[in-house]
Design an enzyme around this catalytic site. Sequence first.
Site, PDB file in Angstrom:
ATOM      1  N   GLU A 101       0.452   5.302   0.481  1.00 22.69           N
ATOM      2  CA  GLU A 101      -0.480   6.340   0.944  1.00 22.69           C
ATOM      3  C   GLU A 101      -0.033   7.736   0.517  1.00 22.69           C
ATOM      4  O   GLU A 101       1.069   7.926   0.002  1.00 22.69           O
ATOM      5  CB  GLU A 101      -0.606   6.257   2.473  1.00 22.69           C
ATOM      6  CG  GLU A 101      -1.185   4.911   2.907  1.00 22.69           C
ATOM      7  CD  GLU A 101      -1.445   4.822   4.399  1.00 22.69           C
ATOM      8  OE1 GLU A 101      -0.996   5.704   5.168  1.00 22.69           O
ATOM      9  OE2 GLU A 101      -2.112   3.849   4.802  1.00 22.69           O
ATOM     10  N   ASN A 161       0.830  -1.204   0.000  1.00 21.99           N
ATOM     11  CA  ASN A 161       0.000   0.000   0.000  1.00 21.99           C
ATOM     12  C   ASN A 161       0.864   1.253   0.000  1.00 21.99           C
ATOM     13  O   ASN A 161       1.902   1.312   0.658  1.00 21.99           O
ATOM     14  CB  ASN A 161      -1.007  -0.004   1.157  1.00 21.99           C
ATOM     15  CG  ASN A 161      -0.383  -0.164   2.527  1.00 21.99           C
ATOM     16  OD1 ASN A 161       0.662  -0.787   2.681  1.00 21.99           O
ATOM     17  ND2 ASN A 161      -1.022   0.402   3.535  1.00 21.99           N
ATOM     18  N   CYS A 172     -10.537  -3.437  -4.401  1.00 17.85           N
ATOM     19  CA  CYS A 172      -9.509  -4.389  -4.859  1.00 17.85           C
ATOM     20  C   CYS A 172     -10.157  -5.644  -5.430  1.00 17.85           C
ATOM     21  O   CYS A 172      -9.680  -6.201  -6.432  1.00 17.85           O
ATOM     22  CB  CYS A 172      -8.567  -4.750  -3.708  1.00 17.85           C
ATOM     23  SG  CYS A 172      -7.475  -3.389  -3.275  1.00 17.85           S
ATOM     24  N   GLU A 176      -2.998  -4.553  -3.065  1.00 23.59           N
ATOM     25  CA  GLU A 176      -3.464  -5.477  -4.105  1.00 23.59           C
ATOM     26  C   GLU A 176      -3.504  -4.790  -5.469  1.00 23.59           C
ATOM     27  O   GLU A 176      -3.087  -5.344  -6.484  1.00 23.59           O
ATOM     28  CB  GLU A 176      -4.872  -6.003  -3.776  1.00 23.59           C
ATOM     29  CG  GLU A 176      -4.958  -6.805  -2.499  1.00 23.59           C
ATOM     30  CD  GLU A 176      -5.293  -5.964  -1.268  1.00 23.59           C
ATOM     31  OE1 GLU A 176      -4.773  -4.838  -1.159  1.00 23.59           O
ATOM     32  OE2 GLU A 176      -6.058  -6.449  -0.426  1.00 23.59           O
ATOM     33  N   CYS A 183     -10.407  -5.079   0.344  1.00 23.63           N
ATOM     34  CA  CYS A 183     -11.545  -4.159   0.232  1.00 23.63           C
ATOM     35  C   CYS A 183     -12.285  -4.402  -1.087  1.00 23.63           C
ATOM     36  O   CYS A 183     -11.764  -5.046  -2.012  1.00 23.63           O
ATOM     37  CB  CYS A 183     -11.066  -2.710   0.333  1.00 23.63           C
ATOM     38  SG  CYS A 183     -10.315  -2.075  -1.168  1.00 23.63           S
ATOM     39  N   CYS A 203      -4.272   0.750  -2.421  1.00 25.56           N
ATOM     40  CA  CYS A 203      -4.090  -0.508  -1.690  1.00 25.56           C
ATOM     41  C   CYS A 203      -2.995  -1.363  -2.334  1.00 25.56           C
ATOM     42  O   CYS A 203      -2.738  -1.277  -3.548  1.00 25.56           O
ATOM     43  CB  CYS A 203      -5.379  -1.320  -1.719  1.00 25.56           C
ATOM     44  SG  CYS A 203      -6.747  -0.576  -0.834  1.00 25.56           S
TER      45      CYS A 203
HETATM   46  N1  THU Z   1      -5.414  -1.387   2.378  1.00 26.02           N
HETATM   47  C1  THU Z   1      -4.867  -2.230   1.463  1.00 26.02           C
HETATM   48  O1  THU Z   1      -3.705  -2.090   1.067  1.00 26.02           O
HETATM   49  N2  THU Z   1      -5.648  -3.244   0.987  1.00 26.02           N
HETATM   50  C2  THU Z   1      -6.957  -3.445   1.321  1.00 26.02           C
HETATM   51  O2  THU Z   1      -7.616  -4.313   0.750  1.00 26.02           O
HETATM   52  C3  THU Z   1      -7.575  -2.611   2.360  1.00 26.02           C
HETATM   53  C4  THU Z   1      -6.746  -1.516   2.913  1.00 26.02           C
HETATM   54  C5  THU Z   1      -4.594  -0.264   2.872  1.00 26.02           C
HETATM   55  C6  THU Z   1      -5.087   1.095   2.461  1.00 26.02           C
HETATM   56  C7  THU Z   1      -4.482   1.974   3.530  1.00 26.02           C
HETATM   57  O3  THU Z   1      -3.168   2.320   3.130  1.00 26.02           O
HETATM   58  C8  THU Z   1      -4.403   1.068   4.750  1.00 26.02           C
HETATM   59  O4  THU Z   1      -4.566  -0.263   4.285  1.00 26.02           O
HETATM   60  C9  THU Z   1      -5.454   1.358   5.809  1.00 26.02           C
HETATM   61  O5  THU Z   1      -6.733   1.328   5.264  1.00 26.02           O
END
Ligand code: THU
Length: 164
Positions: free
Chosen positions: A64, A62, A115, A75, A112, A73
């Site tokens: 940000e 991930n 994804c 994935e 999520c 994310c």
């Molecule tokens: N996140 C992912 O990388 N994958 C997911 O399927 C859900 C959330 C990340 C996004 C963000 O950087 C952190 O987790 C908190 O939500």
Amino acid sequence: MKELNFNINYIRFDNVGELNAQDRELCEQSVKALDSSYSPYSKFKVGTAIRLDSDQIILGSNQENVAYPSGLCAERVALFSVGVSHPNAKVTSMAITAKTELFEITKPVTSCGGCLQVMAEVEQRQGSEIEVLFYCLGGEILKVKGIQSLLPFVFVEDRLVEGS
Ligand code: THU
């Protein structure tokens, strides 16, 4: 009126020792992917390892941004990276894991909806299902074959065509 239901099959493993060698390697690589996570805002690291039909493994994590919705994310970072670097390859399986310094994660972290939607389109493009492993670091693993089991009411391309 008729009440209907979906039947969803998945496998739960107690630890990576129960996995076959390929899946174990993929889970271990998803842990390695955590190192590249850029998550100063949530402090929640997510790592993904994708196995291609060539057996090559591609990592993602991930990423940000201070403007929160601009991040992505793990994935999707990994899948879109495959789209760029290996556009003709098929994704056979992927492993996802998460880690945070804030608390202990005791259950596998599942992907999520955004994804899952992207995974579903990868399946549709390549014409074959993806095996997804959700790995709770040092603990249990959930294994699902095909995104239909994770997103049963998925939005698919044919919905853009009249009469579908
Ligand atoms: N996140 C992912 O990388 N994958 C997911 O399927 C859900 C959330 C990340 C996004 C963000 O950087 C952190 O987790 C908190 O939500």
